[in-house]
Design a protein around this motif. Structure first.
Motif, PDB file in Angstrom:
ATOM      1  N   SER A  48       4.839 -38.261  69.988  1.00  0.00           N
ATOM      2  CA  SER A  48       4.056 -37.430  69.064  1.00  0.00           C
ATOM      3  C   SER A  48       2.653 -38.001  68.861  1.00  0.00           C
ATOM      4  O   SER A  48       2.370 -39.141  69.239  1.00  0.00           O
ATOM      5  N   HIS A  49       1.813 -37.202  68.240  1.00  0.00           N
ATOM      6  CA  HIS A  49       0.454 -37.636  67.900  1.00  0.00           C
ATOM      7  C   HIS A  49       0.523 -38.718  66.821  1.00  0.00           C
ATOM      8  O   HIS A  49      -0.283 -39.647  66.779  1.00  0.00           O
ATOM      9  N   ALA A  50       1.510 -38.595  65.964  1.00  0.00           N
ATOM     10  CA  ALA A  50       1.662 -39.547  64.858  1.00  0.00           C
ATOM     11  C   ALA A  50       2.200 -40.878  65.349  1.00  0.00           C
ATOM     12  O   ALA A  50       2.750 -40.980  66.445  1.00  0.00           O
ATOM     13  N   ASN A  51       2.031 -41.874  64.529  1.00  0.00           N
ATOM     14  CA  ASN A  51       2.572 -43.191  64.823  1.00  0.00           C
ATOM     15  C   ASN A  51       4.108 -43.148  64.852  1.00  0.00           C
ATOM     16  O   ASN A  51       4.734 -42.385  64.112  1.00  0.00           O
ATOM     17  N   MET A  52       4.706 -43.995  65.692  1.00  0.00           N
ATOM     18  CA  MET A  52       6.167 -43.992  65.844  1.00  0.00           C
ATOM     19  C   MET A  52       6.895 -44.218  64.516  1.00  0.00           C
ATOM     20  O   MET A  52       7.967 -43.646  64.287  1.00  0.00           O
ATOM     21  N   LEU A 108      16.810 -39.744  53.256  1.00  0.00           N
ATOM     22  CA  LEU A 108      16.170 -40.959  52.762  1.00  0.00           C
ATOM     23  C   LEU A 108      14.655 -40.767  52.875  1.00  0.00           C
ATOM     24  O   LEU A 108      14.145 -40.591  53.972  1.00  0.00           O
ATOM     25  N   ASP A 109      13.968 -40.767  51.744  1.00  0.00           N
ATOM     26  CA  ASP A 109      12.519 -40.539  51.771  1.00  0.00           C
ATOM     27  C   ASP A 109      11.782 -41.853  51.568  1.00  0.00           C
ATOM     28  O   ASP A 109      11.859 -42.461  50.502  1.00  0.00           O
ATOM     29  N   LEU A 110      11.066 -42.298  52.600  1.00  0.00           N
ATOM     30  CA  LEU A 110      10.346 -43.572  52.529  1.00  0.00           C
ATOM     31  C   LEU A 110       8.835 -43.371  52.514  1.00  0.00           C
ATOM     32  O   LEU A 110       8.073 -44.308  52.687  1.00  0.00           O
ATOM     33  N   GLY A 111       8.404 -42.114  52.321  1.00  0.00           N
ATOM     34  CA  GLY A 111       6.974 -41.824  52.332  1.00  0.00           C
ATOM     35  C   GLY A 111       6.432 -41.763  53.748  1.00  0.00           C
ATOM     36  O   GLY A 111       7.172 -41.527  54.702  1.00  0.00           O
ATOM     37  N   GLY A 112       5.110 -41.961  53.872  1.00  0.00           N
ATOM     38  CA  GLY A 112       4.481 -41.874  55.189  1.00  0.00           C
ATOM     39  C   GLY A 112       4.160 -43.253  55.742  1.00  0.00           C
ATOM     40  O   GLY A 112       4.867 -44.226  55.460  1.00  0.00           O
ATOM     41  N   ASN A 167      -0.273 -40.303  60.251  1.00  0.00           N
ATOM     42  CA  ASN A 167       0.866 -39.592  59.680  1.00  0.00           C
ATOM     43  C   ASN A 167       1.185 -38.342  60.500  1.00  0.00           C
ATOM     44  O   ASN A 167       0.449 -37.983  61.422  1.00  0.00           O
ATOM     45  N   LEU A 168       2.281 -37.695  60.146  1.00  0.00           N
ATOM     46  CA  LEU A 168       2.743 -36.533  60.913  1.00  0.00           C
ATOM     47  C   LEU A 168       1.844 -35.328  60.728  1.00  0.00           C
ATOM     48  O   LEU A 168       1.451 -35.007  59.603  1.00  0.00           O
ATOM     49  N   GLN A 169       1.537 -34.667  61.824  1.00  0.00           N
ATOM     50  CA  GLN A 169       0.951 -33.340  61.750  1.00  0.00           C
ATOM     51  C   GLN A 169       2.086 -32.343  61.956  1.00  0.00           C
ATOM     52  O   GLN A 169       3.203 -32.730  62.315  1.00  0.00           O
ATOM     53  N   GLU A 170       1.787 -31.070  61.766  1.00  0.00           N
ATOM     54  CA  GLU A 170       2.825 -30.039  61.833  1.00  0.00           C
ATOM     55  C   GLU A 170       3.611 -30.115  63.157  1.00  0.00           C
ATOM     56  O   GLU A 170       4.843 -30.100  63.154  1.00  0.00           O
ATOM     57  N   LYS A 187      12.202 -33.700  64.600  1.00  0.00           N
ATOM     58  CA  LYS A 187      13.466 -32.960  64.487  1.00  0.00           C
ATOM     59  C   LYS A 187      14.276 -33.069  65.776  1.00  0.00           C
ATOM     60  O   LYS A 187      15.497 -33.268  65.748  1.00  0.00           O
ATOM     61  N   GLU A 188      13.585 -32.961  66.908  1.00  0.00           N
ATOM     62  CA  GLU A 188      14.287 -33.109  68.193  1.00  0.00           C
ATOM     63  C   GLU A 188      14.906 -34.501  68.304  1.00  0.00           C
ATOM     64  O   GLU A 188      16.051 -34.660  68.744  1.00  0.00           O
ATOM     65  N   ALA A 189      14.140 -35.504  67.925  1.00  0.00           N
ATOM     66  CA  ALA A 189      14.658 -36.883  67.993  1.00  0.00           C
ATOM     67  C   ALA A 189      15.847 -37.050  67.048  1.00  0.00           C
ATOM     68  O   ALA A 189      16.844 -37.693  67.398  1.00  0.00           O
ATOM     69  N   ALA A 190      15.739 -36.467  65.853  1.00  0.00           N
ATOM     70  CA  ALA A 190      16.844 -36.550  64.884  1.00  0.00           C
ATOM     71  C   ALA A 190      18.106 -35.907  65.457  1.00  0.00           C
ATOM     72  O   ALA A 190      19.215 -36.446  65.326  1.00  0.00           O
ATOM     73  N   ASP A 191      17.928 -34.768  66.130  1.00  0.00           N
ATOM     74  CA  ASP A 191      19.078 -34.090  66.746  1.00  0.00           C
ATOM     75  C   ASP A 191      19.661 -34.934  67.881  1.00  0.00           C
ATOM     76  O   ASP A 191      20.878 -34.961  68.089  1.00  0.00           O
ATOM     77  N   MET A 192      18.788 -35.608  68.623  1.00  0.00           N
ATOM     78  CA  MET A 192      19.269 -36.464  69.720  1.00  0.00           C
ATOM     79  C   MET A 192      20.102 -37.627  69.174  1.00  0.00           C
ATOM     80  O   MET A 192      21.097 -38.032  69.784  1.00  0.00           O
TER      81      MET A 192
END
Ligand SMILES: CC(=O)N[C@H](C=O)[C@@H](O)[C@H](O)[C@H](O)CO
Ligand SMILES: CC(=O)C(=O)O
Length: 308
Positions: free
Chosen positions: A255-259, A273-277, A284-287, A294-299
């Motif tokens: 992604s464009h955002a940092n890992m 679990l919300d740890l902020g950005g 940080n994440l862009q849209e 989400k794809e990584a979470a599903d993987m």
């Protein structure tokens, strides 16, 4: 010092935990610590690269380790990375670490200026002397620190009785063997942690006792399983799981955002679990990055269904 078994296993690198304003959140630090206890990992590696330590102040890092210890004491092996790039601040964090009862402190070499090896050794020894009853772990990550742990610097550090381990994040797995052999020759027992998560199987095969990693946090069960498969001698299954883990890591890095921003989004999606950005200049994440997370979470979920 003493029994080193507490370091042998899966030790996730702890993520920086921020509130909505981007300040360190003690509450979220405690929540992440509890999450790791619940997952059954061996320990945590706090205030390292994944903890964004390089972008944090001394007081913030004290608050973080205090809150980790409040939850983890007696339940997890806690390693606190204390390097601040100057000896004075690093010594202060080392002293503080011992006062809150961590198992070990760790340190990268000083970055930016290219210092002679005797200055790096003096830096590490000063830090270690400030925590005289605490184990010391050398963090070798030449691709980011700009300085490698050479065998001569390693030999010099073997004179320090508190040095019990190297966290090896250099890419040649052979380095693990070199530090393991020289450490054992000098001390009888010596621990080497695998650094690159993508090479965990190879690192363990060549002698690493376990690993400390930046992506374990989003999939601790998978790394625990991987470590189990290696210990059980199930090489083919371990390699297959490693490949699937690597696909997840490549996705996280796409992604464009940092890992680490992606890692925190995965924890939000999968674990609530919300740890902020992440802290600037980390992106940080862009849209569009949210779809990648989400794809990584599903993987991660698919791999858990496949292997657990
Ligand atoms: C260079 C770097 O940060 N290495 C980390 C620790 O060693 C790894 O755990 C990576 O975060 C991981 O392998 C993902 O590339
Ligand atoms: C990635 C890692 O091991 C660290 O946080 O230093």
């Amino acid at each position: 010092m003493g029994n080193l078994d507490k370091y042998k296993g899966i030790i996730p690198a702890f993520y920086a935990c921020y509130d909505e304003e981007g300040n360190v959140s003690p509450k979220r630090v405690r929540a992440l610590t509890q999450y790791f206890i619940d997952k059954g990992v061996k320990g945590v590696y706090v205030n390292g690269s994944s903890g964004e330590c390089i972008y944090q102040g001394v007081e913030e890092r004290k608050v973080i380790i205090e809150n980790v210890m409040a939850v983890a004491k007696g339940k997890l092996t806690v390693i606190n990375h204390v390097a601040c790039n100057n000896t004075k601040d690093s010594v202060e964090l080392a002293k503080h670490s011992e006062s809150v009862g961590v198992d070990a402190i760790a340190s990268i070499p000083p970055i930016y200026f290219r210092l002679p090896e005797y200055s790096i050794a003096a830096y590490w020894n000063a830090i270690s002397e400030a925590a005289p009853n605490t184990d010391f772990i050398i963090y070798n990550i030449p691709q980011l620190a700009g300085t490698a742990l050479t065998m001569s610097l390693f030999a010099e550090m073997m004179k320090n009785p508190r040095v019990v381990a190297v966290k090896n994040s250099s890419m040649p797995t052979q380095d693990i063997q070199m530090f393991k052999a020289a450490g054992k020759a000098a001390k009888g027992e010596f621990v080497v942690f695998n650094g690159p998560d993508e090479q965990f199987v190879a690192g363990r095969a060549i002698g690493a006792d376990g690993g400390i990693g930046g992506t374990y946090g989003v999939m601790p069960e998978l790394f625990l399983k991987l470590n189990y498969l290696i210990a059980a001698g199930e090489r083919e299954k371990a390699t297959e799981l490693q490949y699937d883990i690597n696909e997840i890591i490549y996705k996280m890095c796409s992604s464009h955002a940092n890992m680490y921003a992606v890692a925190k989004e995965i924890l939000r999606i999968n674990e609530n679990l919300d740890l902020g950005g992440v802290r600037l200049p980390l992106e940080n994440l862009q849209e569009a990055d949210k779809a990648i997370a989400k794809e990584a979470a599903d993987m991660v979920n698919a791999a858990k269904a496949k292997y657990l």
